[in-house]
Motif scaffolding. Sequence first.
Motif, PDB file in Angstrom:
ATOM      1  N   GLY A 125      -6.967  -9.413   3.919  1.00  0.00           N
ATOM      2  CA  GLY A 125      -6.918  -9.576   5.370  1.00  0.00           C
ATOM      3  C   GLY A 125      -7.251  -8.291   6.091  1.00  0.00           C
ATOM      4  N   ASN A 126      -7.858  -8.416   7.261  1.00  0.00           N
ATOM      5  CA  ASN A 126      -8.234  -7.240   8.037  1.00  0.00           C
ATOM      6  C   ASN A 126      -7.054  -6.619   8.775  1.00  0.00           C
ATOM      7  OD1 ASN A 126     -10.840  -7.779   7.213  1.00  0.00           O
ATOM      8  ND2 ASN A 126     -11.444  -8.781   9.120  1.00  0.00           N
ATOM      9  N   GLU A 127      -5.903  -7.291   8.788  1.00  0.00           N
ATOM     10  CA  GLU A 127      -4.768  -6.780   9.554  1.00  0.00           C
ATOM     11  C   GLU A 127      -4.233  -5.473   8.982  1.00  0.00           C
ATOM     12  OE1 GLU A 127      -5.012  -9.778   8.332  1.00  0.00           O
ATOM     13  OE2 GLU A 127      -5.299 -11.052  10.110  1.00  0.00           O
ATOM     14  N   VAL A 128      -4.315  -5.276   7.664  1.00  0.00           N
ATOM     15  CA  VAL A 128      -3.764  -4.070   7.036  1.00  0.00           C
ATOM     16  C   VAL A 128      -4.828  -3.306   6.259  1.00  0.00           C
ATOM     17  CG1 VAL A 128      -1.466  -5.084   6.879  1.00  0.00           C
ATOM     18  CG2 VAL A 128      -3.057  -5.340   4.972  1.00  0.00           C
ATOM     19  N   ALA A 129      -6.083  -3.727   6.307  1.00  0.00           N
ATOM     20  CA  ALA A 129      -7.142  -3.084   5.525  1.00  0.00           C
ATOM     21  C   ALA A 129      -7.517  -1.741   6.137  1.00  0.00           C
ATOM     22  CB  ALA A 129      -8.377  -3.985   5.453  1.00  0.00           C
ATOM     23  N   PRO A 130      -7.783  -0.712   5.315  1.00  0.00           N
ATOM     24  CA  PRO A 130      -8.183   0.602   5.831  1.00  0.00           C
ATOM     25  C   PRO A 130      -9.659   0.634   6.182  1.00  0.00           C
ATOM     26  CG  PRO A 130      -8.045   0.692   3.463  1.00  0.00           C
ATOM     27  CD  PRO A 130      -7.614  -0.691   3.848  1.00  0.00           C
ATOM     28  N   ILE A 131     -10.102   1.782   6.678  1.00  0.00           N
ATOM     29  CA  ILE A 131     -11.489   1.912   7.124  1.00  0.00           C
ATOM     30  C   ILE A 131     -12.462   1.847   5.948  1.00  0.00           C
ATOM     31  CG2 ILE A 131     -11.500   4.437   7.028  1.00  0.00           C
ATOM     32  CD1 ILE A 131     -13.138   4.390   9.634  1.00  0.00           C
TER      33      ILE A 131
ATOM     34  N   VAL B 109      -7.176   0.536  -4.429  1.00  0.00           N
ATOM     35  CA  VAL B 109      -5.829   0.066  -4.110  1.00  0.00           C
ATOM     36  C   VAL B 109      -5.857  -0.832  -2.880  1.00  0.00           C
ATOM     37  CG1 VAL B 109      -3.500   0.794  -3.463  1.00  0.00           C
ATOM     38  CG2 VAL B 109      -4.784   2.091  -5.169  1.00  0.00           C
ATOM     39  N   ALA B 110      -6.692  -0.498  -1.911  1.00  0.00           N
ATOM     40  CA  ALA B 110      -6.790  -1.322  -0.708  1.00  0.00           C
ATOM     41  C   ALA B 110      -7.349  -2.704  -1.022  1.00  0.00           C
ATOM     42  CB  ALA B 110      -7.672  -0.619   0.322  1.00  0.00           C
ATOM     43  N   LEU B 111      -8.346  -2.773  -1.898  1.00  0.00           N
ATOM     44  CA  LEU B 111      -8.923  -4.068  -2.261  1.00  0.00           C
ATOM     45  C   LEU B 111      -7.911  -4.956  -2.971  1.00  0.00           C
ATOM     46  CD1 LEU B 111     -12.475  -3.068  -3.559  1.00  0.00           C
ATOM     47  CD2 LEU B 111     -11.935  -4.288  -1.448  1.00  0.00           C
ATOM     48  N   VAL B 112      -7.023  -4.352  -3.775  1.00  0.00           N
ATOM     49  CA  VAL B 112      -6.059  -5.135  -4.555  1.00  0.00           C
ATOM     50  C   VAL B 112      -4.858  -5.550  -3.715  1.00  0.00           C
ATOM     51  CG1 VAL B 112      -4.504  -5.091  -6.547  1.00  0.00           C
ATOM     52  CG2 VAL B 112      -6.776  -4.049  -6.705  1.00  0.00           C
ATOM     53  N   PHE B 113      -4.335  -4.623  -2.904  1.00  0.00           N
ATOM     54  CA  PHE B 113      -3.055  -4.865  -2.243  1.00  0.00           C
ATOM     55  C   PHE B 113      -3.163  -5.199  -0.763  1.00  0.00           C
ATOM     56  CE2 PHE B 113      -1.851  -1.867  -5.722  1.00  0.00           C
ATOM     57  CZ  PHE B 113      -1.132  -2.783  -6.466  1.00  0.00           C
ATOM     58  N   ALA B 114      -4.355  -5.095  -0.175  1.00  0.00           N
ATOM     59  CA  ALA B 114      -4.463  -5.423   1.250  1.00  0.00           C
ATOM     60  C   ALA B 114      -4.414  -6.915   1.497  1.00  0.00           C
ATOM     61  CB  ALA B 114      -5.756  -4.842   1.834  1.00  0.00           C
TER      62      ALA B 114
ATOM     63  N   LEU C 270       0.830  -1.206   0.000  1.00  0.00           N
ATOM     64  CA  LEU C 270       0.000   0.000   0.000  1.00  0.00           C
ATOM     65  C   LEU C 270       0.860   1.250   0.000  1.00  0.00           C
ATOM     66  CD1 LEU C 270      -2.640  -1.214   2.605  1.00  0.00           C
ATOM     67  CD2 LEU C 270      -2.975  -0.995   0.159  1.00  0.00           C
ATOM     68  N   TRP C 271       1.910   1.252   0.806  1.00  0.00           N
ATOM     69  CA  TRP C 271       2.797   2.423   0.827  1.00  0.00           C
ATOM     70  C   TRP C 271       3.469   2.628  -0.531  1.00  0.00           C
ATOM     71  CZ3 TRP C 271       5.484   0.512   5.929  1.00  0.00           C
ATOM     72  CH2 TRP C 271       4.632   0.758   7.004  1.00  0.00           C
ATOM     73  N   LEU C 272       4.023   1.560  -1.082  1.00  0.00           N
ATOM     74  CA  LEU C 272       4.744   1.673  -2.353  1.00  0.00           C
ATOM     75  C   LEU C 272       3.798   2.021  -3.501  1.00  0.00           C
ATOM     76  CD1 LEU C 272       7.167  -1.383  -2.037  1.00  0.00           C
ATOM     77  CD2 LEU C 272       7.697   1.037  -1.689  1.00  0.00           C
ATOM     78  N   ALA C 273       2.609   1.435  -3.503  1.00  0.00           N
ATOM     79  CA  ALA C 273       1.670   1.708  -4.592  1.00  0.00           C
ATOM     80  C   ALA C 273       1.210   3.156  -4.565  1.00  0.00           C
ATOM     81  CB  ALA C 273       0.470   0.761  -4.489  1.00  0.00           C
ATOM     82  N   HIS C 274       0.784   3.630  -3.411  1.00  0.00           N
ATOM     83  CA  HIS C 274       0.321   5.017  -3.316  1.00  0.00           C
ATOM     84  C   HIS C 274       1.457   6.003  -3.617  1.00  0.00           C
ATOM     85  CE1 HIS C 274      -3.777   4.447  -2.073  1.00  0.00           C
ATOM     86  NE2 HIS C 274      -3.434   3.674  -1.067  1.00  0.00           N
ATOM     87  N   SER C 275       2.657   5.699  -3.160  1.00  0.00           N
ATOM     88  CA  SER C 275       3.788   6.591  -3.429  1.00  0.00           C
ATOM     89  C   SER C 275       4.121   6.618  -4.909  1.00  0.00           C
ATOM     90  CB  SER C 275       5.009   6.143  -2.619  1.00  0.00           C
ATOM     91  OG  SER C 275       4.739   6.168  -1.232  1.00  0.00           O
ATOM     92  N   THR C 276       4.082   5.457  -5.539  1.00  0.00           N
ATOM     93  CA  THR C 276       4.382   5.385  -6.971  1.00  0.00           C
ATOM     94  C   THR C 276       3.365   6.155  -7.794  1.00  0.00           C
ATOM     95  OG1 THR C 276       5.383   3.209  -6.645  1.00  0.00           O
ATOM     96  CG2 THR C 276       4.774   3.813  -8.898  1.00  0.00           C
ATOM     97  N   PHE C 277       2.097   6.014  -7.465  1.00  0.00           N
ATOM     98  CA  PHE C 277       1.053   6.703  -8.216  1.00  0.00           C
ATOM     99  C   PHE C 277       1.106   8.211  -8.003  1.00  0.00           C
ATOM    100  CE2 PHE C 277      -1.494   2.595  -7.402  1.00  0.00           C
ATOM    101  CZ  PHE C 277      -0.861   1.982  -8.459  1.00  0.00           C
TER     102      PHE C 277
END
Length: 303
Positions: A246-252, A238-243, A167-174
């Motif tokens: 699992g609920n451990e790293v999923a956003p609100i 992005v959260a649906l694809v890269f999370a 998630l960090w790398l994807a959002h930063s890249t975009f």
Amino acid sequence: MAVTPLTTTPEITPVQLSAASVAKKKLSSPWASLAAVVIAVLWTLPTFGLLLSSFRPELSIKRTGWWTFFTDPELTLDNYRAVFDSESGVNLADFFVNSLVICIPAVLIPVSLAALAAYAFAWIDFRGKNILFLAIFALQIVPLQVTLIPLLTIFVKIDISGTFWPLWLAHSTFALPLAIYLLHNFMKEVPAGLIEAARMDGAGHVAIFFRVMMPLMVPALAAFGIFQFLWVWNDLLVALVFAGGGNEVAPITYQLANLTGTRGTAWHLLASGTFVSIIVPVTVFLLLQRYFVRGLLAGSVKG
């Protein structure tokens, strides 16, 4: 005896006075103010209705509209207790923390890298600079959706899927192409004489960047930071694809989407959960609004 000519100011013609008065009347017209008020009310009304619904009992939400609150006021905190209760199966607290953990690095990483790259493109001469900058600018037209599968394949191969790193790398890249472009345009508006003065005092590129550029770039950095924070906080794709499912790293937003799909009739939970999700972006925008406006205006006028 020589006569010194007097300096006269140009006369303002009646036509110019008339045009100026008409423009002033147009800008200060009560109809314009009324239209602005109406637009603001219409824009805020859904949020106000959501706020009232989040405090209304479940039966009242299902039977009547939020506007009936004024004739039959009834408030409760049960909706908020339910969305933060782990036994209810919702428990937005963990997802709320996940969103903060995702957003903060996803803002700091592209802002930091873009500031360094923008300075290099603006004030350092190197071979292929224009071609490389053009390529970065062209990346803005690449649709986000076409990069999801290749990035996911890479993240799975390097075994970081299911963590915060994708998630960090994807959002930063975009975010990098737009960030570099915006910050580069801002840096180009800095007077060259200021940079030359710093160099005459013995400052190198590092000193110029941190001591000269960074204080001047605060409005532009804050403006892009707000854009990026709002984008990442409200993101679902992005959260649906890269999370990793699992609920451990999923956003609100991931959990709110689950509520929409599995609890379509639980409007009281959706109302309270949605209002919880908008508290942080609204607060960030209100606190940094002055930097946001200055950042939007930065570089728009020369002189």
